[in-house]
Design an enzyme around this catalytic site. Structure first.
Site, PDB file in Angstrom:
ATOM      1  N   ALA A  31     -10.983 145.801  79.184  1.00  0.00           N
ATOM      2  CA  ALA A  31     -10.995 145.548  77.741  1.00  0.00           C
ATOM      3  C   ALA A  31      -9.576 145.454  77.201  1.00  0.00           C
ATOM      4  CB  ALA A  31     -11.757 146.655  77.027  1.00  0.00           C
ATOM      5  N   GLU A 112      -1.575  92.628  90.266  1.00  0.00           N
ATOM      6  CA  GLU A 112      -1.786  93.504  91.426  1.00  0.00           C
ATOM      7  C   GLU A 112      -3.245  93.925  91.437  1.00  0.00           C
ATOM      8  OE1 GLU A 112       0.702  96.987  90.807  1.00  0.00           O
ATOM      9  OE2 GLU A 112       2.249  95.668  89.977  1.00  0.00           O
ATOM     10  N   LYS A 114      -6.230  96.334  91.262  1.00  0.00           N
ATOM     11  CA  LYS A 114      -6.339  97.666  90.659  1.00  0.00           C
ATOM     12  C   LYS A 114      -7.032  98.564  91.675  1.00  0.00           C
ATOM     13  CE  LYS A 114      -7.651 100.010  86.408  1.00  0.00           C
ATOM     14  NZ  LYS A 114      -8.356 101.143  86.979  1.00  0.00           N
ATOM     15  N   ASP A 116      -8.786 101.627  93.431  1.00  0.00           N
ATOM     16  CA  ASP A 116      -9.729 102.586  92.858  1.00  0.00           C
ATOM     17  C   ASP A 116      -9.579 103.961  93.508  1.00  0.00           C
ATOM     18  OD1 ASP A 116     -11.634 103.446  91.175  1.00  0.00           O
ATOM     19  OD2 ASP A 116     -13.319 102.470  92.178  1.00  0.00           O
ATOM     20  N   GLU A 172      -1.244 104.928  93.484  1.00  0.00           N
ATOM     21  CA  GLU A 172      -2.635 105.338  93.624  1.00  0.00           C
ATOM     22  C   GLU A 172      -2.877 105.928  95.012  1.00  0.00           C
ATOM     23  OE1 GLU A 172      -4.123 104.882  90.802  1.00  0.00           O
ATOM     24  OE2 GLU A 172      -6.289 104.692  91.099  1.00  0.00           O
ATOM     25  N   TYR A 224       2.727 101.659  92.374  1.00  0.00           N
ATOM     26  CA  TYR A 224       2.663 100.546  91.424  1.00  0.00           C
ATOM     27  C   TYR A 224       3.725 100.646  90.335  1.00  0.00           C
ATOM     28  CZ  TYR A 224      -0.521 103.943  89.194  1.00  0.00           C
ATOM     29  OH  TYR A 224      -1.080 105.074  88.689  1.00  0.00           O
ATOM     30  N   LYS A 314     -11.202  94.289  84.367  1.00  0.00           N
ATOM     31  CA  LYS A 314     -12.149  94.980  85.242  1.00  0.00           C
ATOM     32  C   LYS A 314     -13.135  93.988  85.827  1.00  0.00           C
ATOM     33  CE  LYS A 314     -12.273  99.116  85.347  1.00  0.00           C
ATOM     34  NZ  LYS A 314     -12.397 100.236  84.452  1.00  0.00           N
ATOM     35  N   CYS A 406     -46.672 112.111  71.206  1.00  0.00           N
ATOM     36  CA  CYS A 406     -45.234 112.315  71.364  1.00  0.00           C
ATOM     37  C   CYS A 406     -44.944 113.384  72.425  1.00  0.00           C
ATOM     38  CB  CYS A 406     -44.647 112.752  70.016  1.00  0.00           C
ATOM     39  SG  CYS A 406     -42.948 113.313  70.115  1.00  0.00           S
ATOM     40  N   CYS A 409     -43.558 116.566  70.321  1.00  0.00           N
ATOM     41  CA  CYS A 409     -44.331 117.345  69.345  1.00  0.00           C
ATOM     42  C   CYS A 409     -45.825 117.064  69.392  1.00  0.00           C
ATOM     43  CB  CYS A 409     -43.804 117.082  67.938  1.00  0.00           C
ATOM     44  SG  CYS A 409     -44.253 115.456  67.324  1.00  0.00           S
ATOM     45  N   CYS A 424     -42.966 108.101  67.044  1.00  0.00           N
ATOM     46  CA  CYS A 424     -43.729 109.327  66.881  1.00  0.00           C
ATOM     47  C   CYS A 424     -43.995 109.450  65.383  1.00  0.00           C
ATOM     48  CB  CYS A 424     -42.890 110.506  67.362  1.00  0.00           C
ATOM     49  SG  CYS A 424     -43.436 112.069  66.698  1.00  0.00           S
ATOM     50  N   CYS A 430     -41.500 116.936  64.120  1.00  0.00           N
ATOM     51  CA  CYS A 430     -41.044 116.678  65.494  1.00  0.00           C
ATOM     52  C   CYS A 430     -39.616 117.193  65.664  1.00  0.00           C
ATOM     53  CB  CYS A 430     -41.104 115.183  65.781  1.00  0.00           C
ATOM     54  SG  CYS A 430     -40.566 114.761  67.438  1.00  0.00           S
TER      55      CYS A 430
HETATM   56  S1  IVH Z   1      -0.146 100.354  86.360  1.00  0.00           S
HETATM   57  C1  IVH Z   1       1.824 102.113  82.712  1.00  0.00           C
HETATM   58  N1  IVH Z   1      -1.086  99.243  88.514  1.00  0.00           N
HETATM   59  O1  IVH Z   1      -5.384 102.414  86.991  1.00  0.00           O
HETATM   60  C2  IVH Z   1       0.784 101.540  83.566  1.00  0.00           C
HETATM   61  N2  IVH Z   1      -2.250 101.066  87.636  1.00  0.00           N
HETATM   62  O2  IVH Z   1      -6.741 102.503  84.422  1.00  0.00           O
HETATM   63  C3  IVH Z   1       0.492 102.364  84.752  1.00  0.00           C
HETATM   64  N3  IVH Z   1      -4.201 101.747  88.935  1.00  0.00           N
HETATM   65  O3  IVH Z   1      -3.841 105.310  85.798  1.00  0.00           O
HETATM   66  C4  IVH Z   1      -0.567 101.856  85.579  1.00  0.00           C
HETATM   67  N4  IVH Z   1      -4.001 100.232  90.494  1.00  0.00           N
HETATM   68  O4  IVH Z   1      -4.146 105.115  88.320  1.00  0.00           O
HETATM   69  C5  IVH Z   1      -1.252 100.200  87.597  1.00  0.00           C
HETATM   70  N5  IVH Z   1      -1.783  98.205  90.454  1.00  0.00           N
HETATM   71  C6  IVH Z   1      -1.940  99.148  89.546  1.00  0.00           C
HETATM   72  C7  IVH Z   1      -2.998 100.046  89.625  1.00  0.00           C
HETATM   73  C8  IVH Z   1      -3.123 101.003  88.637  1.00  0.00           C
HETATM   74  C9  IVH Z   1      -4.701 101.262  90.077  1.00  0.00           C
HETATM   75  C10 IVH Z   1      -4.778 102.865  88.178  1.00  0.00           C
HETATM   76  C11 IVH Z   1      -3.764 103.909  87.743  1.00  0.00           C
HETATM   77  C12 IVH Z   1      -3.921 103.998  86.254  1.00  0.00           C
HETATM   78  C13 IVH Z   1      -5.280 103.435  86.048  1.00  0.00           C
HETATM   79  C14 IVH Z   1      -5.454 102.898  84.649  1.00  0.00           C
END
Ligand code: IVH
Length: 672
Positions: A31, A112, A114, A116, A172, A224, A314, A406, A409, A424, A430
């Site tokens: 405590a 580049e 992205k 994952d 990454e 990156y 994306k 429902c 209820c 409902c 409800c």
């Molecule tokens: S640049 C200031 N380049 O995506 C910008 N990010 O959604 C810094 N990521 O947090 C990010 N591949 O972890 C950049 N070729 C790439 C990437 C990349 C994966 C990730 C990174 C970032 C996230 C953002």
């Protein structure tokens, strides 16, 4: 003073922690310890600038990750804005070009894949690995040096004879597809937990306390960009930085391109990458487009947590099939029942999906969907996953049926003609709809209970003090005062505003009931037409449709609402509590208006039976114990039994308690 106290607290608590956790010899009671700890936390909340890495608060928490050291990023680790189409990508750079006063086609861009995985910053001092940290909240991450050091693609010493004094390499960490498959095969053999995707596997591995296990897993790191640096670095372009990092011994992101910012260049690049995606050894979830020239990056700067010079396009939803195991029906705040698909869990678009919305019954019909079928799931970005189509019929197919009552209820579920939604009809009773109903009821345009705001309603509702709108009138001073932040004075104010609100207008009361489609205007027209509450509650669809501007949907909603006995019971309680609309009653004289009549009371009433009897008698009626042909009217409360049946058989008029109260209690007192 405060700094001193804060430093003392840290020293003291650390000493106690040491005694407790390391020496196993506690010095003070739990405590006492807790009270010092709380003081420390209060100081840290009030003076966040004081927070020290040595503070024991930095390792508080249940999850093992809290045991990693916190690392503060001198240069923030940013995130990226997302684009989900060619147009969005293009317009991102169009905006940037405008700000730079240039043509988009003249922008030097760099793309580049992205990757994952998870973002990591690795710090080198005079060319030697110093530490590695996760992104955390962008400002403060966690020291994962012990795990990152096990990644062979991360040099422990930079391949540069004259390395910069400080260099943070950002990139990454990810698990290649093959390593992920192997890991999950192993997990299946050992009957241990499987990871849902390579990103989770990488994140889980980085959070390992023991680097021995990390070393057994094949993680990779690809840079990156860079963070903080000091020393002789003089670059003009982002791509030059990447080349420099490659020369230092880092892995390179495959398939990077330099190009100019035209619409068609984006389209070509995207097409190319989308085709490559499945052939790459690692998961990528999009393409990152960056303005290559560092001077332009500096001019543009940042907005919120992402740069104005880079965007992530994306990839769209991945389409993956899975069996539909069952369909549940969720009742929303407005009473609409939404079918929700329960699926065999699948990994799609970066997460494991086990539920998806089916929107409504029309959608189910359109899809031709039955339980047991295999369905295709779509998911784009943060959008709720949805069932896109049936890919294979199940062997044992079961039809999806809207429940008659429902699931929350048990009130009747009805479909409004011309609409896809089923609702409902429990409305006021409800619990799925209760909080919203209460908020609506108390709101300014409805009962206008001024001191009963949304926050307070939520508190009262969560504390179980009000379950329906009728419970507003049973609140007591102690009930309210018991809630946080409400003293007796404010509790009294709340009660006063409830009291003041009791006198209202019939149309306002009708609006406040929150009957679907019945808003302020329609409530006014209905009230004006029918004049009294009983007349509204007893009206048929046809009668209501006589009212100007009131259509069949509104009429049906009204009738369904008043057909639900639970709604009527709640209204009865409200009227019994004194809610009234005096100016709209047109009865000329109240005294002896029931002279010579014979009335019968049956079922449970919300006001004492004696009171109801006295009231009827004061108006001149006789109150009898049984129903006969001579009975003029029966007031039927809840669970009315044989007397009600008899009245119905004999064709004697029956009204419910709400109608009774509205007619006889809710009237201006006769002055005479
Ligand atoms: S640049 C200031 N380049 O995506 C910008 N990010 O959604 C810094 N990521 O947090 C990010 N591949 O972890 C950049 N070729 C790439 C990437 C990349 C994966 C990730 C990174 C970032 C996230 C953002």
């Amino acid at each position: 003073m405060i700094e001193q106290r804060y430093a003392d607290l840290i020293r003291q608590i650390n000493q106690w922690d040491h005694a407790y956790y390391v020496l196993d010899a506690p010095l003070i009671s739990d405590a006492e310890y807790d009270s010092y700890f709380r003081e420390l936390l209060v100081l840290e909340t009030e003076y966040p600038e004081l927070v020290s890495l040595a503070s024991p608060s930095q390792r508080v928490g249940a999850s093992p990750i809290e045991d990693f050291q916190k690392i503060s990023h001198q240069v923030k680790m940013l995130s990226l804005a997302n684009a989900f189409s060619l147009e969005e990508t293009y317009s991102f750079f169009e905006k940037a070009a405008k700000e730079l006063d240039r043509a988009p086609e003249s922008l030097p861009l760099f793309s580049e894949p992205k990757l994952d995985g998870l973002a990591i910053s690795i710090r080198y001092e005079r060319g030697l690995f110093c530490y590695a940290a996760t992104r955390g909240d962008g400002q403060i991450g966690e020291d994962v040096s012990h795990n990152i050091k096990t990644i062979r693609s991360v040099p422990l010493k930079l391949a540069d004879e004259h390395p910069p004094d400080i260099l943070e390499v950002r990139g990454e960490v990810f698990m290649p597809k093959a390593a992920f498959e192997k890991l999950n095969q192993l997990a299946a053999q050992n009957d241990s937990k499987r990871f849902v995707n390579p990103r989770n596997a990488a994140a889980g591995t980085i959070r390992q306390m023991n680097p021995k296990f990390t070393a057994e897993r094949d993680l990779q790191f690809i840079p990156y960009g860079i963070g903080e640096y000091q020393g002789l670095l003089d670059f003009k372009r982002h791509s030059e930085i990447l080349s420099y990092l490659t020369s230092l011994g880092f892995k390179q992101n495959p398939h990077t391109y330099a190009f100019a910012g035209s619409f068609s260049a984006f389209a070509d690049n995207y097409q190319q990458m989308a085709e490559l995606r499945d052939h790459l050894p690692m998961e990528i979830d999009g393409i990152v487009y960056k303005i290559d020239e560092l001077a332009l990056q500096t001019t543009l700067g940042f907005i919120a947590r992402s740069p104005k010079w880079a965007v992530a396009r994306k990839f769209p939803a991945q389409h993956i099939s899975t069996p539909l195991l069952a369909v549940d029906f969720q009742v929303g705040r407005t009473g609409v029942l939404t079918p929700v698909a329960r699926l065999e869990p699948v990994f799609v678009g970066g997460v494991t999906v086990s539920n998806a919305t089916l929107h409504n019954m029309d959608e189910i019909e359109r899809l031709g969907l039955c339980i047991g079928d295999v369905v295709e799931i779509h998911r784009a970005g943060d959008v709720i996953p949805k069932v896109a189509k049936v890919t294979a019929l199940g062997l044992d197919r079961k039809a999806i049926i809207m429940p008659l009552s429902c699931p929350v209820c048990s009130s009747a579920v009805k479909r409004t003609e011309g609409q896809a939604a089923y609702r409902c009809t429990g409305g006021l009773s409800c619990s799925a709809q209760a909080a919203e109903h209460i908020r609506h009821y108390a709101s300014r345009k409805c009962m206008n209970i001024v001191n009963l705001g949304t926050k307070l309603i939520e508190q009262l509702y969560n504390a179980g003090m009000i379950k329906t709108i009728a419970d507003i009138y049973t609140l007591t001073l102690t009930d309210i005062a018991e809630l946080e932040r409400h003293g007796e004075k404010s509790a009294q104010n709340i009660l006063d505003s409830i009291e003041i609100s009791k006198t209202t207008k019939l149309s306002t009361f009708l609006t406040a009931l929150g009957i679907p489609e019945i808003g302020e205007e329609s409530a006014k027209t209905i009230a004006k037409h029918f004049k009294t509450y009983p007349a509204i509650a007893e009206a048929s669809v046809e009668e209501i449709m006589q009212v100007p501007d009131i259509g069949p949907i509104m009429a049906k909603n009204l009738v369904e609402f008043f057909n639900e006995t639970k709604n009527r019971a709640i209204i009865a309680k409200i009227i019994a509590a004194g809610v009234n609309w005096p100016n709209e009653i047109t009865t000329p004289t109240q005294a002896q208006r029931l002279a010579g009549q014979s009335w019968v009371l049956t079922g449970t009433l919300s006001i004492p039976r004696q009171e109801a009897k006295a009231l009827l008698e004061s108006l001149g009626a006789k109150v009898a114990g049984s129903v006969s042909k001579k009975t003029d009217c029966v007031v039927a409360g809840i669970d009315a039994g044989s007397k009600l049946t008899k009245a119905q058989t004999l064709g004697v008029k029956v009204i419910d308690e709400a109608a009774f109260l509205a007619e006889f209690v809710n009237v201006p007192k006769d002055d005479s």
